[in-house]
Write a protein that holds these residues in place. Structure first.
Motif, PDB file in Angstrom:
ATOM      1  N   SER A 295      25.951  35.140  29.084  1.00  0.00           N
ATOM      2  CA  SER A 295      25.485  34.612  30.378  1.00  0.00           C
ATOM      3  C   SER A 295      24.166  33.855  30.223  1.00  0.00           C
ATOM      4  N   LEU A 296      23.353  34.248  29.258  1.00  0.00           N
ATOM      5  CA  LEU A 296      22.097  33.528  29.024  1.00  0.00           C
ATOM      6  C   LEU A 296      22.337  32.192  28.326  1.00  0.00           C
ATOM      7  N   TRP A 297      23.287  32.171  27.385  1.00  0.00           N
ATOM      8  CA  TRP A 297      23.496  30.968  26.583  1.00  0.00           C
ATOM      9  C   TRP A 297      24.515  30.000  27.167  1.00  0.00           C
ATOM     10  N   LEU A 298      25.536  30.513  27.880  1.00  0.00           N
ATOM     11  CA  LEU A 298      26.620  29.636  28.304  1.00  0.00           C
ATOM     12  C   LEU A 298      26.713  29.471  29.819  1.00  0.00           C
ATOM     13  N   SER A 299      27.021  30.561  30.514  1.00  0.00           N
ATOM     14  CA  SER A 299      27.258  30.452  31.948  1.00  0.00           C
ATOM     15  C   SER A 299      27.003  31.798  32.607  1.00  0.00           C
ATOM     16  N   LEU A 300      26.488  31.750  33.817  1.00  0.00           N
ATOM     17  CA  LEU A 300      26.250  32.987  34.553  1.00  0.00           C
ATOM     18  C   LEU A 300      27.545  33.687  34.949  1.00  0.00           C
ATOM     19  N   TYR A 301      28.671  32.995  34.865  1.00  0.00           N
ATOM     20  CA  TYR A 301      29.958  33.617  35.187  1.00  0.00           C
ATOM     21  C   TYR A 301      30.315  34.751  34.224  1.00  0.00           C
ATOM     22  N   TRP A 302      29.680  34.792  33.055  1.00  0.00           N
ATOM     23  CA  TRP A 302      29.929  35.894  32.121  1.00  0.00           C
ATOM     24  C   TRP A 302      29.429  37.221  32.691  1.00  0.00           C
ATOM     25  N   LEU A 303      28.577  37.178  33.690  1.00  0.00           N
ATOM     26  CA  LEU A 303      28.122  38.417  34.332  1.00  0.00           C
ATOM     27  C   LEU A 303      29.258  39.113  35.075  1.00  0.00           C
ATOM     28  N   LEU A 304      30.324  38.379  35.378  1.00  0.00           N
ATOM     29  CA  LEU A 304      31.501  39.006  35.981  1.00  0.00           C
ATOM     30  C   LEU A 304      32.130  40.015  35.021  1.00  0.00           C
ATOM     31  N   LEU A 305      32.080  39.722  33.725  1.00  0.00           N
ATOM     32  CA  LEU A 305      32.583  40.674  32.733  1.00  0.00           C
ATOM     33  C   LEU A 305      31.727  41.943  32.730  1.00  0.00           C
ATOM     34  N   THR A 306      30.422  41.779  32.842  1.00  0.00           N
ATOM     35  CA  THR A 306      29.524  42.931  32.923  1.00  0.00           C
ATOM     36  C   THR A 306      29.843  43.777  34.151  1.00  0.00           C
ATOM     37  N   ALA A 307      30.068  43.113  35.278  1.00  0.00           N
ATOM     38  CA  ALA A 307      30.411  43.830  36.503  1.00  0.00           C
ATOM     39  C   ALA A 307      31.741  44.559  36.364  1.00  0.00           C
ATOM     40  N   PHE A 308      32.722  43.928  35.720  1.00  0.00           N
ATOM     41  CA  PHE A 308      34.025  44.562  35.515  1.00  0.00           C
ATOM     42  C   PHE A 308      33.893  45.824  34.673  1.00  0.00           C
ATOM     43  N   VAL A 309      33.115  45.760  33.603  1.00  0.00           N
ATOM     44  CA  VAL A 309      32.932  46.931  32.744  1.00  0.00           C
ATOM     45  C   VAL A 309      32.232  48.041  33.526  1.00  0.00           C
ATOM     46  N   GLY A 310      31.226  47.702  34.291  1.00  0.00           N
ATOM     47  CA  GLY A 310      30.530  48.697  35.097  1.00  0.00           C
ATOM     48  C   GLY A 310      31.429  49.354  36.124  1.00  0.00           C
ATOM     49  N   LEU A 311      32.231  48.551  36.805  1.00  0.00           N
ATOM     50  CA  LEU A 311      33.164  49.108  37.795  1.00  0.00           C
ATOM     51  C   LEU A 311      34.224  49.992  37.129  1.00  0.00           C
ATOM     52  N   ASN A 312      34.689  49.587  35.960  1.00  0.00           N
ATOM     53  CA  ASN A 312      35.682  50.385  35.245  1.00  0.00           C
ATOM     54  C   ASN A 312      35.081  51.722  34.807  1.00  0.00           C
ATOM     55  N   LEU A 313      33.847  51.718  34.352  1.00  0.00           N
ATOM     56  CA  LEU A 313      33.187  52.974  33.981  1.00  0.00           C
ATOM     57  C   LEU A 313      33.008  53.881  35.193  1.00  0.00           C
ATOM     58  N   LEU A 314      32.661  53.281  36.318  1.00  0.00           N
ATOM     59  CA  LEU A 314      32.474  54.062  37.537  1.00  0.00           C
ATOM     60  C   LEU A 314      33.781  54.694  37.996  1.00  0.00           C
ATOM     61  N   GLN A 315      34.861  53.920  38.040  1.00  0.00           N
ATOM     62  CA  GLN A 315      36.135  54.484  38.477  1.00  0.00           C
ATOM     63  C   GLN A 315      36.650  55.505  37.476  1.00  0.00           C
TER      64      GLN A 315
END
Length: 67
Positions: free
Chosen positions: A22-42
């Protein structure tokens, strides 16, 4: 290494990798971070984790959280 430790190591690696992307390419990569966080939570509530199922199939020994 148990399934529990492998899941946490994989999740941490994916989060750090996606933050770097997300720092080098696109902020859309933060969606992957959110997905991993949500998966850990569920997974903490339901005990269902697709990665834990895959690791069990390849023979990683079970831990306390994912059997």
């Amino acid at each position: 290494m148990t399934i529990d430790k492998a899941v946490m190591a994989f999740a941490g690696t994916v989060v750090l990798f996606s933050l770097g992307l997300s720092l080098w390419l696109s902020l859309y990569w933060l969606l992957l971070t959110a997905f991993v966080g949500l998966n850990l939570l569920q997974a903490s509530f339901t005990g269902f984790c697709p990665l834990a199922i895959a690791l069990r199939c390849v023979g990683v020994r079970p831990g306390q959280a994912f059997r």
